[in-house]
Design a protein around this motif. Structure first.
Motif, PDB file in Angstrom:
ATOM      1  N   VAL A  68      36.146  35.793  47.378  1.00 19.46           N
ATOM      2  CA  VAL A  68      37.226  36.163  48.291  1.00 19.46           C
ATOM      3  C   VAL A  68      37.143  35.338  49.573  1.00 19.46           C
ATOM      4  N   GLY A  69      35.942  35.203  50.110  1.00 20.94           N
ATOM      5  CA  GLY A  69      35.764  34.410  51.317  1.00 20.94           C
ATOM      6  C   GLY A  69      36.170  32.962  51.125  1.00 20.94           C
ATOM      7  N   GLN A  70      35.775  32.370  49.997  1.00 19.78           N
ATOM      8  CA  GLN A  70      36.150  30.983  49.708  1.00 19.78           C
ATOM      9  C   GLN A  70      37.664  30.812  49.622  1.00 19.78           C
ATOM     10  N   VAL A  71      38.301  31.740  48.927  1.00 17.54           N
ATOM     11  CA  VAL A  71      39.751  31.639  48.727  1.00 17.54           C
ATOM     12  C   VAL A  71      40.492  31.796  50.053  1.00 17.54           C
ATOM     13  N   LEU A  72      40.093  32.768  50.855  1.00 19.20           N
ATOM     14  CA  LEU A  72      40.793  32.990  52.119  1.00 19.20           C
ATOM     15  C   LEU A  72      40.556  31.842  53.099  1.00 19.20           C
ATOM     16  N   GLU A  73      39.373  31.258  53.057  1.00 21.56           N
ATOM     17  CA  GLU A  73      39.118  30.107  53.917  1.00 21.56           C
ATOM     18  C   GLU A  73      40.030  28.943  53.544  1.00 21.56           C
ATOM     19  N   ARG A  74      40.192  28.709  52.253  1.00 23.01           N
ATOM     20  CA  ARG A  74      41.052  27.606  51.821  1.00 23.01           C
ATOM     21  C   ARG A  74      42.530  27.937  52.043  1.00 23.01           C
ATOM     22  N   ALA A  75      42.916  29.186  51.828  1.00 21.31           N
ATOM     23  CA  ALA A  75      44.328  29.569  51.965  1.00 21.31           C
ATOM     24  C   ALA A  75      44.802  29.491  53.408  1.00 21.31           C
ATOM     25  N   ARG A  82      44.430  38.792  45.423  1.00 19.99           N
ATOM     26  CA  ARG A  82      44.277  39.553  44.180  1.00 19.99           C
ATOM     27  C   ARG A  82      42.987  39.142  43.500  1.00 19.99           C
ATOM     28  N   ILE A  83      42.233  40.149  43.080  1.00 20.68           N
ATOM     29  CA  ILE A  83      40.979  39.964  42.351  1.00 20.68           C
ATOM     30  C   ILE A  83      41.191  40.497  40.935  1.00 20.68           C
ATOM     31  N   THR A  84      40.986  39.659  39.945  1.00 19.65           N
ATOM     32  CA  THR A  84      41.184  40.068  38.554  1.00 19.65           C
ATOM     33  C   THR A  84      39.902  39.841  37.769  1.00 19.65           C
ATOM     34  N   THR A  92      53.156  29.314  47.973  1.00 17.65           N
ATOM     35  CA  THR A  92      51.848  28.672  48.014  1.00 17.65           C
ATOM     36  C   THR A  92      50.785  29.602  47.444  1.00 17.65           C
ATOM     37  N   LEU A  93      50.093  29.135  46.428  1.00 21.23           N
ATOM     38  CA  LEU A  93      49.025  29.907  45.792  1.00 21.23           C
ATOM     39  C   LEU A  93      47.700  29.185  45.954  1.00 21.23           C
ATOM     40  N   VAL A  95      40.312  34.957  41.445  1.00 21.94           N
ATOM     41  CA  VAL A  95      40.721  35.397  42.780  1.00 21.94           C
ATOM     42  C   VAL A  95      41.863  34.493  43.228  1.00 21.94           C
ATOM     43  N   ALA A  96      42.944  35.098  43.682  1.00 22.16           N
ATOM     44  CA  ALA A  96      44.129  34.341  44.088  1.00 22.16           C
ATOM     45  C   ALA A  96      44.675  34.874  45.396  1.00 22.16           C
TER      46      ALA A  96
END
Length: 284
Positions: A74-81, A89-91, A2-3, A112-113
């Motif tokens: 990062v906050g948005q991604v972790l909230e959704r994940a 990972r931040i690129t 899951t990504l 951000v992934a």
């Protein structure tokens, strides 16, 4: 696997086109990145990772990314994940550019992934036939130009390993393809100095800070103190080997070049200490 993927302000599916075909991160590997472990929905040691991202960007000649923007992403991604996230990972790339090495001024791409993460208790490492160039223009920078690491890691996998350990051009012990190395010998746990060309790992940095406060003899080696031949002592049982990274923490090596070796007692004690400290403080 899951990504959860965020690209320049929007969420995208893993199979959805999201970057230009002429993004400099794709055409010439012109970018920097950070990978952090995720604990309870929060990125571990995020402040340190963002400081290193800024150092790598500056070292590559890229505009330093806006800290608040990256933290928000990062906050948005972790909230959704959600609870599945084990790493993030931040690129940052140089954005759309020409097909050559030149850049388009002011262009950048931020990705951000998040994904799950599973790490084994121990590692099986091999000595790589290739070396790290400590005099490279990007030595010590965490860049997306990872072809050397991909080749070395594929060679390690073909020989039954999950990590490759490299020397530098002077024959000194340097690092793994995605890890810092620690050699336990003489009652101490030693890691190569940054002058060797190794990355200034976040877990390495924390181990060097935390261990002395806990009475554990962990230190950076002197310039000529850790030759690549130190791994012969590991094979002979006179020393022990460990690997550190943001996902591994500190991982004992129990197989080197296909030969079973013992995990060192100090390596195991440092691993326990790191896990305890990590649980106590999410952004040390």
């Amino acid at each position: 696997m899951t990504l959860t993927l965020w690209v320049d302000g929007r969420f995208v599916d893993a199979d959805q086109p999201a970057l230009s075909a002429v993004d400099h991160g794709i055409t010439v590997g012109d970018g920097v990145f950070e990978t952090a472990a995720v604990d309870g929905g929060r990125a571990f040691a995020l402040s340190r990772h963002l400081r290193r991202l800024a150092r790598s960007a500056a070292g590559l000649g890229l505009e330093v990314p806006d800290d608040a923007r990256v933290r928000d992403a990062v906050g948005q991604v972790l909230e959704r994940a959600g609870a599945e996230a084990g790493r993030i990972r931040i690129t940052l790339t140089a954005g759309i550019g020409p097909l050559g090495s030149g850049r388009t001024p002011g262009a950048q791409t931020l990705v951000v992934a998040a994904s799950p993460a599973a790490v084994a208790e121990t590692s099986s490492a091999v000595r790589s036939p290739w070396v790290r160039n400590e005099r490279s223009a990007v030595a010590g920078l965490k860049t997306t130009s990872y072809a050397e690491n991909v080749v070395a890691l594929a060679d390690a996998a073909a020989r039954g390993g999950d990590e490759a350990v490299l020397a530098n051009t002077r024959g000194a012990l340097c690092e793994g393809t995605g890890s810092n190395v620690f050699v336990e010998r003489g009652g101490e746990l030693l890691t190569p100095p940054l002058e060797s060309g190794c990355l200034a790992g976040i877990s390495r940095e924390l181990l060097l800070e935390w261990a002395p406060a806990e009475g554990l003899p962990v230190r950076e080696a002197g310039p000529d103190e850790l030759a690549f031949d130190a791994l012969e002592d590991v094979l002979a049982g006179r020393a022990h080997l460990g690997l550190s990274s943001s996902i591994r923490d500190l991982q004992p090596v129990t197989v080197l070049d296909g030969v079973a070796v013992d995990a060192g007692p100090l390596t195991l004690a440092a691993r326990e200490m790191f896990g305890r400290r990590r649980a106590e403080q999410v952004d040390p």
